[in-house]
Design an enzyme around this catalytic site. Structure first.
Site, PDB file in Angstrom:
ATOM      1  N   ILE A 160       0.974  -1.164   0.074  1.00 19.59           N
ATOM      2  CA  ILE A 160       0.121   0.099  -0.162  1.00 19.59           C
ATOM      3  C   ILE A 160       0.856   1.341  -0.032  1.00 19.59           C
ATOM      4  CG2 ILE A 160      -1.595   1.225   1.106  1.00 19.59           C
ATOM      5  CD1 ILE A 160      -2.858  -1.305   2.514  1.00 19.59           C
ATOM      6  N   GLU A 216       2.002  -3.297   5.558  1.00 23.00           N
ATOM      7  CA  GLU A 216       1.095  -3.057   4.605  1.00 23.00           C
ATOM      8  C   GLU A 216       1.519  -3.899   3.261  1.00 23.00           C
ATOM      9  OE1 GLU A 216       4.278   0.196   4.637  1.00 23.00           O
ATOM     10  OE2 GLU A 216       3.305  -1.115   5.973  1.00 23.00           O
TER      11      GLU A 216
END
Length: 373
Positions: free
Chosen positions: A249, A292
């Site tokens: 991300i 992430e």
């Protein structure tokens, strides 16, 4: 047998446990029928005159015992295979019970066996007791075995009830007791089996917890470390392609810093849900590798197919963004895509490193893009 060979489905496990117990408890049982017959024949009034009958009975009980020993458990641990094995093994048990029931009736009805009738009676009591307490896993089959052991003798005693009334009543009462004992043994066996099933369910739940990321409900790093080499080895054996997509991300730290970790967790959960919508084949393995960073293992998928799937995911993610407290926040990801190449990748670690380098190349080139390894 190793734990990995134990069936995990409740019905299959119940049959597997029953087959294991039945096999253990019948392994030596057959020899006692043979020994009992040799005693009944050997202590008859004139065993040498019944040589043909004696040898025939010996061959019969020896064969039934041998068939029990030779009837190995199935290598396939499916419900169908286990049920088939149990049906066949119980056929041997019931055949042995019927053969002995006929022997018992013969010892009571033939004068030449009158000197060994007590041996036959005691053996019948011993066999029926063992049946009631050791084979209660199948109650109605065990009842059938008890009937086969007792009924021929009881009918013979009934025919001669004037001389054998005391023995008839005693055996009938003991038969009734065995039915009660069998019923109790069956309940105890089922209760023990239920405890084993509960332990199996708890073990499966713990394994699921150990393999699943609690926040996103995707597979975790532990699962990836076990699944990745196994899928790679399978791809090498079958000659099929195996692709790997690594996702990160973009600027996730800013979401955590600006909106807090609870919002960050919501973002991770939404990202995982978007992964499930895009990589939705049953064979695809979706995983959270940490923080992430996510991964997708795509069996039987070429590099171009994996790239198109990754690009479709990137575009939809960038187009939808992330809803937070009524506001639409931009949300993008950088992706590295690779397909296993035996000429380049000499190990699972090498393959992963090559795709991971592609992911870092996507981030270095400005993020929100797909780079193929």
């Amino acid at each position: 047998m190793s734990d990995t060979a134990v069936p995990r489905q409740p019905h299959a496990f119940s049959l597997w446990r029953e087959a294991q117990d039945t096999r253990v408890r019948t392994r030596l049982g057959g020899v006692f029928y043979l020994l009992a017959w040799l005693l009944v024949w050997g202590f008859a009034q004139a065993p040498q005159q019944d040589m043909l009958l004696g040898l025939g009975g010996t061959l019969l009980f020896a064969s039934l015992w041998g068939l029990r020993l030779a009837h190995a458990l199935p290598t396939e641990q499916s419900s169908k295979a286990l049920q088939r094995w149990l049906d066949r093994h119980w056929a041997l048990i019931l055949s042995t019970a019927l053969a002995w029931g006929l022997v018992y009736a013969m010892s009571l009805s033939q004068m030449r066996f009158s000197s060994s009738a007590n041996i036959a009676t005691l053996s019948t009591i011993a066999f029926s007791t063992a049946m009631a307490f050791n084979f209660a896993m199948r109650k109605y089959r065990a009842i059938t075995a008890l009937v086969l052991l007792y009924l021929p003798g009881l009918l013979t005693l009934l025919w001669h009830y004037q001389e054998q009334l005391a023995t008839l009543v005693t055996l009938a009462c003991y038969f009734a007791y065995l039915l009660l004992a069998l019923n109790r043994s069956h309940r105890e066996y089922r209760a023990t089996l239920e405890l084993e099933l509960q332990l199996l369910e708890q073990q499966a739940r713990l394994e699921q917890i150990n393999r699943t990321d609690s926040l996103t409900q995707l597979g975790n790093r532990y699962l990836f470390n076990n699944l990745f080499p196994a899928m790679l080895a399978n791809a090498q054996r079958s000659g099929e392609a195996l692709s790997l997509v690594l996702l990160d991300i973009d600027f996730f730290k800013q979401i955590n810093d600006q909106y807090g970790h609870i919002s960050g967790d919501s973002c991770l959960a939404a990202f995982a849900e978007r992964m499930r919508l895009n990589f939705r084949r049953d064979s695809d393995a979706l995983l959270r590798l940490g923080g992430e960073e996510f991964g997708v293992l795509l069996p039987n998928t070429s590099l171009e197919q994996a790239r198109l799937m990754a690009e479709d995911f990137r575009q939809q993610l960038a187009g939808e963004g992330f809803q937070l407290e009524g506001h639409l926040l931009p949300l993008t990801a950088s992706l590295g895509v690779g397909c296993f190449d035996p000429a380049r990748d000499h190990s699972a670690e090498g393959f992963f490193r090559r795709v991971d380098n592609a992911l870092y190349a996507a981030k270095a080139a400005g993020r929100n893009r797909v780079v193929t390894a």
